[in-house]
Design an enzyme around this catalytic site. Sequence first.
Site, mmCIF file in Angstrom:
data_model
loop_
_atom_site.group_PDB
_atom_site.id
_atom_site.type_symbol
_atom_site.label_atom_id
_atom_site.label_comp_id
_atom_site.label_asym_id
_atom_site.label_seq_id
_atom_site.Cartn_x
_atom_site.Cartn_y
_atom_site.Cartn_z
ATOM 1 N N THR A 86 -21.495 0.582 -5.532
ATOM 2 C CA THR A 86 -21.492 1.901 -4.913
ATOM 3 C C THR A 86 -19.952 2.085 -4.950
ATOM 4 O O THR A 86 -19.607 3.396 -5.436
ATOM 5 C CB THR A 86 -21.856 1.366 -3.095
ATOM 6 O OG1 THR A 86 -22.546 1.419 -2.672
ATOM 7 C CG2 THR A 86 -21.159 2.880 -2.923
ATOM 8 N N ARG A 102 -19.242 3.029 -8.750
ATOM 9 C CA ARG A 102 -19.848 4.381 -8.706
ATOM 10 C C ARG A 102 -19.029 5.271 -8.291
ATOM 11 O O ARG A 102 -19.025 6.204 -9.228
ATOM 12 C CB ARG A 102 -21.299 4.619 -8.553
ATOM 13 C CG ARG A 102 -22.134 3.057 -8.452
ATOM 14 C CD ARG A 102 -23.902 3.669 -7.973
ATOM 15 N NE ARG A 102 -24.725 2.883 -8.117
ATOM 16 C CZ ARG A 102 -26.099 2.851 -7.715
ATOM 17 N NH1 ARG A 102 -26.368 3.474 -6.711
ATOM 18 N NH2 ARG A 102 -27.219 2.625 -7.531
ATOM 19 N N LEU A 115 7.030 4.698 -5.787
ATOM 20 C CA LEU A 115 6.257 6.108 -6.146
ATOM 21 C C LEU A 115 7.296 6.882 -4.578
ATOM 22 O O LEU A 115 6.751 6.613 -3.846
ATOM 23 C CB LEU A 115 4.815 6.614 -5.627
ATOM 24 C CG LEU A 115 4.299 7.460 -5.873
ATOM 25 C CD1 LEU A 115 3.777 8.356 -7.214
ATOM 26 C CD2 LEU A 115 2.906 7.411 -5.281
ATOM 27 N N ASN A 166 4.866 -0.625 1.314
ATOM 28 C CA ASN A 166 3.919 0.322 -0.068
ATOM 29 C C ASN A 166 3.650 0.648 1.748
ATOM 30 O O ASN A 166 2.398 0.768 1.933
ATOM 31 C CB ASN A 166 2.751 -0.552 0.060
ATOM 32 C CG ASN A 166 2.208 0.613 -0.957
ATOM 33 O OD1 ASN A 166 0.842 -0.029 -0.988
ATOM 34 N ND2 ASN A 166 2.209 1.586 -0.736
ATOM 35 N N GLY A 167 3.495 2.205 1.475
ATOM 36 C CA GLY A 167 3.415 3.081 2.970
ATOM 37 C C GLY A 167 3.257 3.886 3.866
ATOM 38 O O GLY A 167 4.888 4.502 3.027
ATOM 39 N N CYS A 203 3.085 2.837 -3.652
ATOM 40 C CA CYS A 203 3.908 1.687 -3.900
ATOM 41 C C CYS A 203 3.609 0.658 -3.923
ATOM 42 O O CYS A 203 2.361 0.327 -4.062
ATOM 43 C CB CYS A 203 5.688 1.818 -3.704
ATOM 44 S SG CYS A 203 6.262 3.279 -3.208
#
Length: 564
Positions: free
Chosen positions: A335, A338, A51, A75-76, A2
């Site tokens: 990194t 990528r 979500l 959120n979690g 979320c």
Amino acid sequence: MCGIVGIFNIQEQTPELRQKALRMSQKIRHRGPDWSGIYTGPTAILCHERLSIVDPESGRQPLFAPDKKQVLAVNGEIYNHKDIRATTKEYQYQTGSDCEVILALYREWKSGNRQASPVSLLEKLSGIFAFALYDVEDGSFFVARDPIGVIPLYIGYDRDGKVYVASELKALEGQCDRYEQFLPGHYYWSKEADKGMQRWYSRSWMEGKTRPKSEVSYGQAVEEIRQSLMGAVKRQLMSDVPYGVLLSGGLDSSVISAIAARYAGKRVETDSTSPAWWPRLHSFAVGLKGAPDLAKAKLVADYIGTVHHEINYTIQEGLDAIRDVIYFIETYDVTTVRASTPMYLLARVIKSMGIKMVLSGEGADEIFGGYLYFHKAPSPEEFHKETVRKLSKLYQYDCLRANKSLAAWGVEGRVPFLDKEFLDVAMTIDPSYKMCPGKEIEKKVVRDAFSDMLPEEIAWRQKEQFSDGVGYSWIDTLKEVTASAVSDEQMAHAAERFPINPPRNKEEYYYRSIFAEHFPSDSAARSVPSVPSVACSTAEALAWDAAFKNMNEPSGRAVKDIHE
């Protein structure tokens, strides 16, 4: 996964301020495409982009206590919410949401009339989270983030004294005077605002204290790791929607996938007594055609029996996505960019198939010293110290990548290796059990724990960094493209254009330029680690081996005498 936005210490509520909060929340709607909620109170505004993973029917947020005196945006996931519900029976739960237990624990703390902060409730949570709780009765607010920083969170301030929080920095950019990362394992309580963020998560292994060989033998350590990780994966299969696994073909994702396959047939929410709602486990791999990871991933999928999906992308498709990737992951770290690009492309396919949650293997290399430079560790003490350091930085690198690359398309990522209870086991075994001197294979203790669940060539496969494993030509092309796009003159003046964290090579410069277009503020620039991506790779081991001095290449291939 979320998205939350909060504005606190509001002196006067106005329609304009509410609209501002809505605009901020809209910036992170990709994190929660299923529902939007907003609460406007006397001195606070809380927004939530949802979500729905657990309790899709009634778990809309912000969540309210029964008498509306406390409001919560989270959120979690709280994996032990059923256990907490069983011990907080006096609280009248309004929803089936796993996150509502935070309100119950807060009310329990408050009923004790304690003068201390509500920090004690955080240790009772097993999960990944970033939340903001507003107490209507006294106007106070309480904000906290999970131990390792799996879930992102930022905090901002303005000249009027208002405090802002948001899941991503794009919600704060241009909306407050300054902002910064909200640190993992920390909390902020408005009644102690003068103290700022304070640490709540602390363990003795952070100070180098582990259990000696005399207390836990190697065989016992192997069994502890096996049982604890299996428990972590089982907990994290909690879901009321279709889920899958990310399967790169490397050891870590293969272990997680193999364990998940064992439990996927039953609903863990009912103590595994009823059939799973979606009984087939789907696995996903991404890479260029012929990439090292793809064949290995298919081998594992066939072995453990998942419905496997191999997603191919072209180098051009990856290059075309770079600008969007940097916008969503909010970093210019080499990194991370990528590796995030193929993950970002994969997440879009996962979402298109109706999968809303995936398990991933992040964290194992930090815990067990899986990066190839760990072969150079001079002693168990130094080895352990480096694993602790790397865990402390994960929120800036792999956790950030996994969370934001997936959340860009509304997919939640869970990481069992970073489960709080598993860490208490894995980080306290004698570090000598983890070491890999010379050519000895890295993460042997994990391989011994799960070799019976994997094909032999996977169980004993050498570490391959994700950004390498999707295809060596991906990184090689990025270097070529960015080298031609950035002139020598631009590099000569890099520190003038970017005085905060000046780029050290053309690839860094290229990503930094795109980042600055999206997020021009100094706060944004400072939100990225000051040491470039090699901080998560070989350069940190320069004290262990003179060959690493001045190395500025984060690929695992840089460790030439180890990498095969």
